[in-house]
Design a protein around this motif. Structure first.
Motif, PDB file in Angstrom:
ATOM      1  N   ILE A 350       0.867  -1.179   0.000  1.00 37.55           N
ATOM      2  CA  ILE A 350       0.000   0.000   0.000  1.00 37.55           C
ATOM      3  C   ILE A 350       0.904   1.230   0.000  1.00 37.55           C
ATOM      4  CG2 ILE A 350      -1.735   1.326   1.286  1.00 37.55           C
ATOM      5  CD1 ILE A 350      -2.461  -1.305   2.758  1.00 37.55           C
ATOM      6  N   ALA A 351       0.790   2.064  -1.009  1.00 37.99           N
ATOM      7  CA  ALA A 351       1.535   3.328  -1.015  1.00 37.99           C
ATOM      8  C   ALA A 351       0.525   4.462  -0.931  1.00 37.99           C
ATOM      9  CB  ALA A 351       2.366   3.446  -2.288  1.00 37.99           C
ATOM     10  N   ILE A 352       0.794   5.429  -0.069  1.00 38.20           N
ATOM     11  CA  ILE A 352      -0.121   6.561   0.074  1.00 38.20           C
ATOM     12  C   ILE A 352       0.635   7.842  -0.241  1.00 38.20           C
ATOM     13  CG2 ILE A 352      -1.795   7.708   1.566  1.00 38.20           C
ATOM     14  CD1 ILE A 352      -1.966   5.164   3.214  1.00 38.20           C
ATOM     15  N   VAL A 353       0.115   8.567  -1.217  1.00 39.49           N
ATOM     16  CA  VAL A 353       0.741   9.826  -1.651  1.00 39.49           C
ATOM     17  C   VAL A 353      -0.037  10.962  -1.013  1.00 39.49           C
ATOM     18  CG1 VAL A 353       1.224  11.270  -3.658  1.00 39.49           C
ATOM     19  CG2 VAL A 353       1.347   8.776  -3.866  1.00 39.49           C
ATOM     20  N   SER A 354       0.665  11.969  -0.487  1.00 38.63           N
ATOM     21  CA  SER A 354      -0.072  13.111   0.062  1.00 38.63           C
ATOM     22  C   SER A 354       0.670  14.413  -0.178  1.00 38.63           C
ATOM     23  CB  SER A 354      -0.320  12.930   1.561  1.00 38.63           C
ATOM     24  OG  SER A 354       0.903  12.789   2.242  1.00 38.63           O
ATOM     25  N   LYS A 364      -3.246  16.282 -10.770  1.00 38.92           N
ATOM     26  CA  LYS A 364      -2.094  16.541 -11.643  1.00 38.92           C
ATOM     27  C   LYS A 364      -0.863  16.885 -10.787  1.00 38.92           C
ATOM     28  CE  LYS A 364      -0.812  19.295 -15.629  1.00 38.92           C
ATOM     29  NZ  LYS A 364      -1.067  20.607 -16.229  1.00 38.92           N
ATOM     30  N   GLU A 365      -1.116  17.501  -9.634  1.00 40.61           N
ATOM     31  CA  GLU A 365      -0.005  17.926  -8.769  1.00 40.61           C
ATOM     32  C   GLU A 365       0.805  16.740  -8.257  1.00 40.61           C
ATOM     33  OE1 GLU A 365      -0.912  20.892  -5.711  1.00 40.61           O
ATOM     34  OE2 GLU A 365      -2.862  21.216  -6.655  1.00 40.61           O
ATOM     35  N   ILE A 366       0.139  15.580  -8.080  1.00 43.27           N
ATOM     36  CA  ILE A 366       0.862  14.453  -7.480  1.00 43.27           C
ATOM     37  C   ILE A 366       1.353  13.461  -8.539  1.00 43.27           C
ATOM     38  CG2 ILE A 366      -0.243  14.509  -5.202  1.00 43.27           C
ATOM     39  CD1 ILE A 366      -2.109  12.340  -6.448  1.00 43.27           C
ATOM     40  N   LYS A 367       1.232  13.844  -9.816  1.00 42.33           N
ATOM     41  CA  LYS A 367       1.647  12.939 -10.885  1.00 42.33           C
ATOM     42  C   LYS A 367       3.096  12.441 -10.712  1.00 42.33           C
ATOM     43  CE  LYS A 367       1.506  12.227 -15.890  1.00 42.33           C
ATOM     44  NZ  LYS A 367       2.786  11.498 -15.898  1.00 42.33           N
ATOM     45  N   PRO A 368       4.061  13.325 -10.357  1.00 46.42           N
ATOM     46  CA  PRO A 368       5.442  12.830 -10.211  1.00 46.42           C
ATOM     47  C   PRO A 368       5.542  11.670  -9.233  1.00 46.42           C
ATOM     48  CG  PRO A 368       5.386  15.242  -9.997  1.00 46.42           C
ATOM     49  CD  PRO A 368       3.960  14.791 -10.096  1.00 46.42           C
ATOM     50  N   ALA A 369       4.713  11.709  -8.171  1.00 40.37           N
ATOM     51  CA  ALA A 369       4.757  10.621  -7.178  1.00 40.37           C
ATOM     52  C   ALA A 369       4.105   9.366  -7.736  1.00 40.37           C
ATOM     53  CB  ALA A 369       4.049  11.055  -5.901  1.00 40.37           C
ATOM     54  N   LEU A 370       2.945   9.542  -8.398  1.00 39.25           N
ATOM     55  CA  LEU A 370       2.238   8.364  -8.938  1.00 39.25           C
ATOM     56  C   LEU A 370       3.088   7.658  -9.998  1.00 39.25           C
ATOM     57  CD1 LEU A 370      -1.429   9.701  -9.157  1.00 39.25           C
ATOM     58  CD2 LEU A 370      -0.476   8.154  -7.460  1.00 39.25           C
ATOM     59  N   ASP A 371       3.865   8.438 -10.767  1.00 43.05           N
ATOM     60  CA  ASP A 371       4.726   7.833 -11.789  1.00 43.05           C
ATOM     61  C   ASP A 371       5.738   6.860 -11.174  1.00 43.05           C
ATOM     62  OD1 ASP A 371       3.384   9.239 -13.697  1.00 43.05           O
ATOM     63  OD2 ASP A 371       4.920  10.788 -13.982  1.00 43.05           O
TER      64      ASP A 371
END
Length: 447
Positions: A350-354, A364-371
């Motif tokens: 489980i990865a959680i981006v915040s 769109k702001e968290i795209k670098p993390a989702l990539d």
């Protein structure tokens, strides 16, 4: 219900449960209610997995490939504990640790130029890190030695730095550190979310870097700890502490009204009855007219069947993306845990981006993390408003906690707890006062 209490607490988020535990230990009569049927409020861990799908209004049931629903405990708010930080101190002093098991997070990483690197935080790691060139490594090593020896009360350790006047920018300049090193030191070691700290006196920053290094020294792999079965275990641990000291708990209790007379709280009305109190603690959701919106946080829970690339196949890690690396004002955080922590089915991660929302297109702001996480099996996106109290509680005796921020550690939450404590009690928070007395019955023996 129709009784008189010293303190009534509404909501079972971590902040509320810790305060309820502290007040009970101090001998106050506490009533703790929550309109939900589960502990943790905003900071709950959701199980089974089917409940998470419902909560995010996803159609259908989780696919069979996700294993048994009961194997999942998914945190809504991602946070780790600093091994040497304030929350661990609170857990140890109150002995709530006896109800919990922790694992060390396997690594801490930082993002630079589209790639992730392990955060160097010891002299040895600094010298072998790919983040810096040779000369930079030597200068950074000197800086780390300076921080480790730094003691504001011992002039010999200050090397001409004035803790109250020199800014952090001055300190970086003194050691001739470049922008990339400043980025990861300020954001991945001192854990600042923005660059405002650069022009403030350096004392707090140096203490934060020291806390990181000391936390790291305790366990070696990273400075972070995480409880088995999820963060929802933490509020429950403190709730048990409160109950042992005579605190009364009621879940599933609808709150009809907070009763105020002559500007001061006198009780809480639930199901037609009024429980009276001298002081009230609650989270912002219970009292919308005394809070103000201070921002928004986007969080994306991602379920994966693989570890994150370039982390040496770690079962758990943290990644910080400093704002300068992605042209933002605030950092992006990634917390990853897995089946190794009893929060996911075998072989699942489980990865959680915040991050703090800055534009009208948060995803769109968290795209670098989702990539960094691809491929992802399932995403759960939430955007939540953050609130802070407009009423400090001095007159009304209503004390409201702050919403959880985007950081991935509990230090800001602990600051809020100490702040509420000071406003309630009129004295500074003292860790020693939370120590359980030897004569206490711990509730672990059958009566």
């Amino acid at each position: 219900m129709n009784e008189e209490y010293d303190v009534i607490v509404l909501g079972t988020g971590l902040t509320e449960c810790i305060l309820s535990g502290i007040m009970s230990v101090k001998g106050k009569k506490v009533l703790h209610m929550d309109r939900n049927s589960y502990y943790g409020g905003e900071s709950a861990s959701i199980t089974p997995l089917e409940d998470l799908y419902k909560r995010f209004s996803l159609p259908g049931n989780p696919p069979e490939s996700m294993g048994k629903g009961r194997d999942w405990n998914v945190d809504l708010i991602p946070k780790f504990l600093m091994a040497n930080g304030q929350l661990v101190r609170m857990l140890l002093i109150t002995q709530v640790t006896r109800y919990l098991d922790f694992k060390v997070i396997e690594g801490s990483f930082v993002y630079k130029g589209g790639k992730i690197y392990k955060v160097p935080s010891t002299e040895t790691e600094a010298l072998s890190s790919n983040l810096m060139g040779l000369f930079e490594k030597r200068r950074f090593r000197k800086f780390l030695v300076f921080v480790a020896n730094f003691d504001e009360n011992d002039p010999k350790t200050l090397e001409g730095v004035d803790p109250k006047k020199s800014t952090m920018r001055d300190v970086y300049k003194k050691f001739d550190l470049g922008q990339d090193v400043i980025d990861f030191t300020g954001h991945a070691l001192a854990l600042y979310r923005t660059d405002e700290y650069l022009d403030q006196p350096c004392l707090e920053s140096l203490q934060r870097i020291k806390l990181y290094s000391e936390s790291l020294a305790r366990y070696g792999k990273s400075p972070y700890l995480y409880p088995l079965y999820g963060l929802g275990e933490l509020p429950q641990g403190f709730a048990r502490l409160s109950a042992i000291y005579g605190g009364t708990y009621m879940l599933n209790k609808p709150i009809e009204e907070i009763v105020v007379e002559n500007g001061k709280v006198v009780g809480v009305k639930s199901e037609g009855e009024i429980a009276r109190c001298k002081q009230l603690i609650c989270d912002p959701s219970y009292i919308s007219d005394r809070v103000t919106k201070v921002g928004q946080v986007i969080r994306v829970i991602c379920i994966m069947n693989h570890p994150i690339k370039s982390t040496n196949d770690a079962n758990s890690c943290q990644i910080i993306i400093p704002q300068n690396q992605v042209n933002r004002k605030s950092d992006i955080y990634v917390c990853m845990i897995s089946y190794a922590h009893n929060v996911a089915a075998q072989g699942k991660y489980i990865a959680i981006v915040s991050t703090t929302v800055e534009t009208s297109d948060p995803e769109k702001e968290i795209k670098p993390a989702l990539d960094l996480l691809e491929p992802v099996e399932q995403k759960f996106v939430s955007i939540s408003d953050q609130y802070g109290p407009t009423d400090l509680g001095t007159e009304s005796q209503i004390f409201i906690s702050r919403s959880y921020d985007a950081t991935t550690h509990f230090e800001t939450t602990c600051d809020d707890i100490k702040d509420i404590y000071k406003r309630m009690m009129g004295t500074e928070f003292d860790f020693a006062e939370m120590e359980r007395k030897k004569t206490d019955i711990f509730g672990d023996v059958d009566q």
